[in-house]
Design an enzyme around this catalytic site. Sequence first.
Site, PDB file in Angstrom:
ATOM      1  CE  LYS A  53      -3.396  -1.367  -0.490  1.00  0.00           C
ATOM      2  NZ  LYS A  53      -3.601  -1.905  -1.881  1.00  0.00           N
ATOM      3  CG  HIS A 102       4.555  -6.334  -1.187  1.00  0.00           C
ATOM      4  ND1 HIS A 102       4.667  -4.921  -1.556  1.00  0.00           N
ATOM      5  CD2 HIS A 102       3.222  -6.573  -1.424  1.00  0.00           C
ATOM      6  CE1 HIS A 102       3.512  -4.338  -1.967  1.00  0.00           C
ATOM      7  NE2 HIS A 102       2.743  -5.395  -2.004  1.00  0.00           N
ATOM      8  CB  SER A 149      -4.125   2.517   1.860  1.00  0.00           C
ATOM      9  OG  SER A 149      -4.110   1.831   0.682  1.00  0.00           O
ATOM     10  CD1 TRP A 176      -0.812 -11.088 -12.629  1.00  0.00           C
ATOM     11  CD2 TRP A 176      -2.178  -9.361 -12.383  1.00  0.00           C
ATOM     12  NE1 TRP A 176      -2.070 -11.512 -13.424  1.00  0.00           N
ATOM     13  CE2 TRP A 176      -3.130 -10.455 -12.802  1.00  0.00           C
ATOM     14  CE3 TRP A 176      -2.862  -8.301 -11.719  1.00  0.00           C
ATOM     15  CZ2 TRP A 176      -4.402 -10.463 -12.970  1.00  0.00           C
ATOM     16  CZ3 TRP A 176      -4.184  -8.238 -11.786  1.00  0.00           C
ATOM     17  CH2 TRP A 176      -5.007  -9.094 -12.531  1.00  0.00           C
ATOM     18  NE  ARG A 220      -0.238   6.443   0.834  1.00  0.00           N
ATOM     19  CZ  ARG A 220      -1.452   5.867   0.218  1.00  0.00           C
ATOM     20  NH1 ARG A 220      -1.752   4.725   0.161  1.00  0.00           N
ATOM     21  NH2 ARG A 220      -2.407   6.624   0.052  1.00  0.00           N
ATOM     22  N   GLY A 261       2.340   2.501  -2.672  1.00  0.00           N
ATOM     23  CA  GLY A 261       2.293   2.883  -4.112  1.00  0.00           C
ATOM     24  C   GLY A 261       2.909   1.948  -5.072  1.00  0.00           C
TER      25      GLY A 261
HETATM   26  P1  A3P Z   1      -5.462   4.539  -1.098  1.00  0.00           P
HETATM   27  O1  A3P Z   1      -5.991   3.249  -0.600  1.00  0.00           O
HETATM   28  O2  A3P Z   1      -5.100   5.230  -0.043  1.00  0.00           O
HETATM   29  O3  A3P Z   1      -6.360   5.074  -1.868  1.00  0.00           O
HETATM   30  P2  A3P Z   1      -0.210  -0.486  -3.540  1.00  0.00           P
HETATM   31  O4  A3P Z   1      -0.190  -0.188  -5.031  1.00  0.00           O
HETATM   32  O5  A3P Z   1       1.103  -0.356  -2.911  1.00  0.00           O
HETATM   33  O6  A3P Z   1      -1.165  -1.472  -3.238  1.00  0.00           O
HETATM   34  O7  A3P Z   1      -0.851   0.822  -2.989  1.00  0.00           O
HETATM   35  C1  A3P Z   1      -2.228   1.254  -3.345  1.00  0.00           C
HETATM   36  C2  A3P Z   1      -2.468   2.638  -2.846  1.00  0.00           C
HETATM   37  O8  A3P Z   1      -1.974   3.437  -3.993  1.00  0.00           O
HETATM   38  C3  A3P Z   1      -4.028   2.891  -2.764  1.00  0.00           C
HETATM   39  O9  A3P Z   1      -4.229   4.287  -1.859  1.00  0.00           O
HETATM   40  C4  A3P Z   1      -4.204   3.582  -4.379  1.00  0.00           C
HETATM   41  O10 A3P Z   1      -5.424   4.410  -4.433  1.00  0.00           O
HETATM   42  C5  A3P Z   1      -2.812   4.284  -4.513  1.00  0.00           C
HETATM   43  N1  A3P Z   1      -2.790   4.458  -5.999  1.00  0.00           N
HETATM   44  C6  A3P Z   1      -2.654   3.696  -6.723  1.00  0.00           C
HETATM   45  N2  A3P Z   1      -2.139   4.401  -8.047  1.00  0.00           N
HETATM   46  C7  A3P Z   1      -2.105   5.666  -7.883  1.00  0.00           C
HETATM   47  C8  A3P Z   1      -1.897   6.619  -8.552  1.00  0.00           C
HETATM   48  N3  A3P Z   1      -1.929   6.783  -9.803  1.00  0.00           N
HETATM   49  N4  A3P Z   1      -2.120   8.022  -7.809  1.00  0.00           N
HETATM   50  C9  A3P Z   1      -2.179   8.040  -6.627  1.00  0.00           C
HETATM   51  N5  A3P Z   1      -2.284   7.034  -5.772  1.00  0.00           N
HETATM   52  C10 A3P Z   1      -2.281   5.759  -6.403  1.00  0.00           C
END
Ligand code: A3P
Length: 285
Positions: free
Chosen positions: A44, A99, A129, A72, A121, A46
């Site tokens: 989570k 991860h 998240s 993926w 983050r 990004g």
């Molecule tokens: P939120 O749940 O706070 O919205 P990961 O990819 O590590 O699983 O993280 C997911 C998080 O990254 C989610 O956060 C998602 O909305 C955010 N995210 C994914 N793509 C994004 C983008 N292009 N811009 C901003 N946030 C993004």
Amino acid sequence: MAHEYFTHKGVLFPSLFYSPAALSYVENEFQVRDDDIFNVTYPKSGTNWMLEILSLIRCDGDPGWVRSVLNWERAPWVGSQKGLEAALKYPPPRLLCSHLPVQLFPRSLQGSKAKIIYTLRCPKDILVSLYHFTKLFPHIKTLGSLDSFLEDFLSGNVGYGSWFDHVTGWMGLKGNENFFSITYEELQEDPRGSVRRICHFLGKELSEEQVAAVVENASFQSMRANKMSNFSQVVDEKMDHHKGQLLRKGICGDWRNHFSEAQSQRFDAVYRERMQGLGMTFPWD
Ligand code: A3P
């Protein structure tokens, strides 16, 4: 949690995607190549955003690949069973995600020229998240209140282990010429500058138009609309698409909408204790 996660070398992993045998193979036998690029994160942070950026940089900003190949498949997950199989078949140069905490990462990274991009983050936003994202997985039945989840998060009783251990472990590579770290907050604050910095690290030259195309095609809106990037293609048995989506809010500071004052103070106390002495400051400090 017993049937949903297993413990491998002190770290919890979701049984749905991981096995002790694959994790051991990855740590001890997986051969890192000099031309590998690894997108490494704690969940989570990004991960998928960075993957989109890296995919687009590879294609000079052209969205053809990100719109036609599942994320993926573009970058298999090193560590998971299926990701490992895909990584072994991937024609170089490979783009890979992970991860894994640093101590479980392939040992063959040592001495290789593979590049690691580590995205961090704000951990309070990660917690929120992760709490929402975990609810989308029907096989995980024991998710309790935010209060109990907060304690699990702070003690590392969550998938991929402690955020504090993950960050302090990986940030130990800071200063290594093949290691680059960036925060979700920096990506939000200055997407073009961030993409330029990533390109510089990768030794890739893009024009200003191409950088702009990377930013545009990796934006929250673009990714949310792209079925190759938004997890809508994950099968229903694994992910309940009625309960929410991967691209949930995509903002900084959402924890303020979820944490009580007491929860925030509890988090800060552990954060201070665990992060003091690291000698690093982050945008959320
Ligand atoms: P939120 O749940 O706070 O919205 P990961 O990819 O590590 O699983 O993280 C997911 C998080 O990254 C989610 O956060 C998602 O909305 C955010 N995210 C994914 N793509 C994004 C983008 N292009 N811009 C901003 N946030 C993004």
